[in-house]
Write a protein that holds these residues in place. Sequence first.
Motif, PDB file in Angstrom:
ATOM      1  N   LEU A   1      34.033  34.029  30.617  1.00 54.66           N
ATOM      2  CA  LEU A   1      35.035  35.063  30.364  1.00 54.66           C
ATOM      3  C   LEU A   1      34.378  36.389  29.984  1.00 54.66           C
ATOM      4  CD1 LEU A   1      37.727  33.041  28.376  1.00 54.66           C
ATOM      5  CD2 LEU A   1      37.854  33.803  30.751  1.00 54.66           C
ATOM      6  N   LEU A   2      33.409  36.328  29.088  1.00 49.95           N
ATOM      7  CA  LEU A   2      32.722  37.548  28.665  1.00 49.95           C
ATOM      8  C   LEU A   2      31.944  38.187  29.811  1.00 49.95           C
ATOM      9  CD1 LEU A   2      31.470  36.491  25.117  1.00 49.95           C
ATOM     10  CD2 LEU A   2      33.273  38.145  25.678  1.00 49.95           C
ATOM     11  N   GLU A   3      31.279  37.379  30.620  1.00 54.27           N
ATOM     12  CA  GLU A   3      30.529  37.906  31.762  1.00 54.27           C
ATOM     13  C   GLU A   3      31.459  38.585  32.761  1.00 54.27           C
ATOM     14  OE1 GLU A   3      28.385  34.588  33.361  1.00 54.27           O
ATOM     15  OE2 GLU A   3      26.833  34.674  31.818  1.00 54.27           O
ATOM     16  N   GLN A   4      32.567  37.939  33.074  1.00 53.55           N
ATOM     17  CA  GLN A   4      33.506  38.503  34.036  1.00 53.55           C
ATOM     18  C   GLN A   4      34.154  39.781  33.489  1.00 53.55           C
ATOM     19  OE1 GLN A   4      34.058  37.634  37.216  1.00 53.55           O
ATOM     20  NE2 GLN A   4      32.432  36.144  37.000  1.00 53.55           N
ATOM     21  N   GLN A   5      34.475  39.758  32.222  1.00 57.59           N
ATOM     22  CA  GLN A   5      35.072  40.934  31.594  1.00 57.59           C
ATOM     23  C   GLN A   5      34.100  42.111  31.650  1.00 57.59           C
ATOM     24  OE1 GLN A   5      36.593  39.988  27.737  1.00 57.59           O
ATOM     25  NE2 GLN A   5      37.010  42.103  27.217  1.00 57.59           N
ATOM     26  N   ALA A   6      32.834  41.874  31.334  1.00 55.18           N
ATOM     27  CA  ALA A   6      31.819  42.935  31.376  1.00 55.18           C
ATOM     28  C   ALA A   6      31.610  43.430  32.808  1.00 55.18           C
ATOM     29  CB  ALA A   6      30.506  42.432  30.790  1.00 55.18           C
ATOM     30  N   ALA A   7      31.623  42.507  33.756  1.00 61.18           N
ATOM     31  CA  ALA A   7      31.423  42.893  35.157  1.00 61.18           C
ATOM     32  C   ALA A   7      32.541  43.825  35.626  1.00 61.18           C
ATOM     33  CB  ALA A   7      31.349  41.655  36.045  1.00 61.18           C
ATOM     34  N   TRP A   8      33.788  43.505  35.315  1.00 63.53           N
ATOM     35  CA  TRP A   8      34.896  44.350  35.751  1.00 63.53           C
ATOM     36  C   TRP A   8      34.946  45.653  34.976  1.00 63.53           C
ATOM     37  CZ3 TRP A   8      36.893  44.330  40.239  1.00 63.53           C
ATOM     38  CH2 TRP A   8      36.802  43.167  41.004  1.00 63.53           C
ATOM     39  N   ARG A   9      34.591  45.624  33.713  1.00 65.32           N
ATOM     40  CA  ARG A   9      34.510  46.882  32.949  1.00 65.32           C
ATOM     41  C   ARG A   9      33.506  47.812  33.617  1.00 65.32           C
ATOM     42  NH1 ARG A   9      31.491  45.703  28.422  1.00 65.32           N
ATOM     43  NH2 ARG A   9      29.777  46.550  29.620  1.00 65.32           N
ATOM     44  N   THR A  10      32.347  47.268  33.979  1.00 60.93           N
ATOM     45  CA  THR A  10      31.304  48.064  34.615  1.00 60.93           C
ATOM     46  C   THR A  10      31.748  48.573  35.983  1.00 60.93           C
ATOM     47  OG1 THR A  10      29.618  46.821  33.411  1.00 60.93           O
ATOM     48  CG2 THR A  10      28.894  48.038  35.360  1.00 60.93           C
ATOM     49  N   ARG A  11      32.397  47.717  36.772  1.00 55.94           N
ATOM     50  CA  ARG A  11      32.875  48.140  38.103  1.00 55.94           C
ATOM     51  C   ARG A  11      33.872  49.294  37.971  1.00 55.94           C
ATOM     52  NH1 ARG A  11      31.603  46.122  42.288  1.00 55.94           N
ATOM     53  NH2 ARG A  11      33.451  46.665  43.481  1.00 55.94           N
ATOM     54  N   ILE A  12      34.756  49.196  36.991  1.00 51.58           N
ATOM     55  CA  ILE A  12      35.742  50.255  36.788  1.00 51.58           C
ATOM     56  C   ILE A  12      35.058  51.537  36.322  1.00 51.58           C
ATOM     57  CG2 ILE A  12      37.752  50.966  35.418  1.00 51.58           C
ATOM     58  CD1 ILE A  12      38.575  47.929  35.475  1.00 51.58           C
ATOM     59  N   GLU A  13      34.095  51.418  35.407  1.00 49.14           N
ATOM     60  CA  GLU A  13      33.349  52.600  34.955  1.00 49.14           C
ATOM     61  C   GLU A  13      32.674  53.290  36.132  1.00 49.14           C
ATOM     62  OE1 GLU A  13      30.538  51.565  31.901  1.00 49.14           O
ATOM     63  OE2 GLU A  13      32.110  51.063  30.460  1.00 49.14           O
ATOM     64  N   TYR A  14      31.990  52.517  36.970  1.00 48.97           N
ATOM     65  CA  TYR A  14      31.308  53.103  38.136  1.00 48.97           C
ATOM     66  C   TYR A  14      32.304  53.763  39.083  1.00 48.97           C
ATOM     67  CZ  TYR A  14      26.864  50.863  36.906  1.00 48.97           C
ATOM     68  OH  TYR A  14      25.712  50.475  36.283  1.00 48.97           O
ATOM     69  N   ALA A  15      33.442  53.109  39.306  1.00 49.27           N
ATOM     70  CA  ALA A  15      34.448  53.691  40.199  1.00 49.27           C
ATOM     71  C   ALA A  15      34.923  55.037  39.666  1.00 49.27           C
ATOM     72  CB  ALA A  15      35.621  52.728  40.366  1.00 49.27           C
ATOM     73  N   LEU A  16      35.130  55.122  38.360  1.00 48.05           N
ATOM     74  CA  LEU A  16      35.560  56.389  37.767  1.00 48.05           C
ATOM     75  C   LEU A  16      34.443  57.432  37.816  1.00 48.05           C
ATOM     76  CD1 LEU A  16      37.550  55.001  34.711  1.00 48.05           C
ATOM     77  CD2 LEU A  16      38.512  56.260  36.659  1.00 48.05           C
TER      78      LEU A  16
END
Length: 161
Positions: A71-86
């Motif tokens: 859960l923590l790994e997936q949460q961090a991965a999507w947080r990072t993907r969203i940050e990069y997209a922004l």
Amino acid sequence: MLEQALVMLAAAGGTAVVQAASTDAWAELRQAVARWFGRTDTRREQVESERLELTRTAVRSSDPADADRILLEQQAAWRTRIEYALEELPESERAEAADQLRAVLAEHERVAGAGRVSAGPGGVAAARDVRVKADRGSIGAGVINGGAHIGPPPLPDPSRG
């Protein structure tokens, strides 16, 4: 580098994706998040939808011993993907994209909140799996409508032998 409010928004997005992955709200959130990433590019939207589905598979099929880590790994991965997209967006488009993501998350919260569980003082509520283990004893499960008392069992009636 993103401003703090956008970093927090990305973190909220990552959390929402992971929390929804094993719920009935998943299909709607997956579609909305993929559409947000795609920004009218249907190919990118499809790729993001597939990535989101991989996240769901990882979350739902994780071994209970590894569940928190996954859960923590997936949460961090999507947080990072969203940050990069922004970060990749021109400054002139970033605020609009952030507003769109906030709207996606608000709608998800509204839909997911409808099924939210709660408990009063001294109660227990769970919105995810509950695992109960008993050592040297037994556990019973069921639905209790009304009050309940947990304590030692009553002594047997001597007349019943």
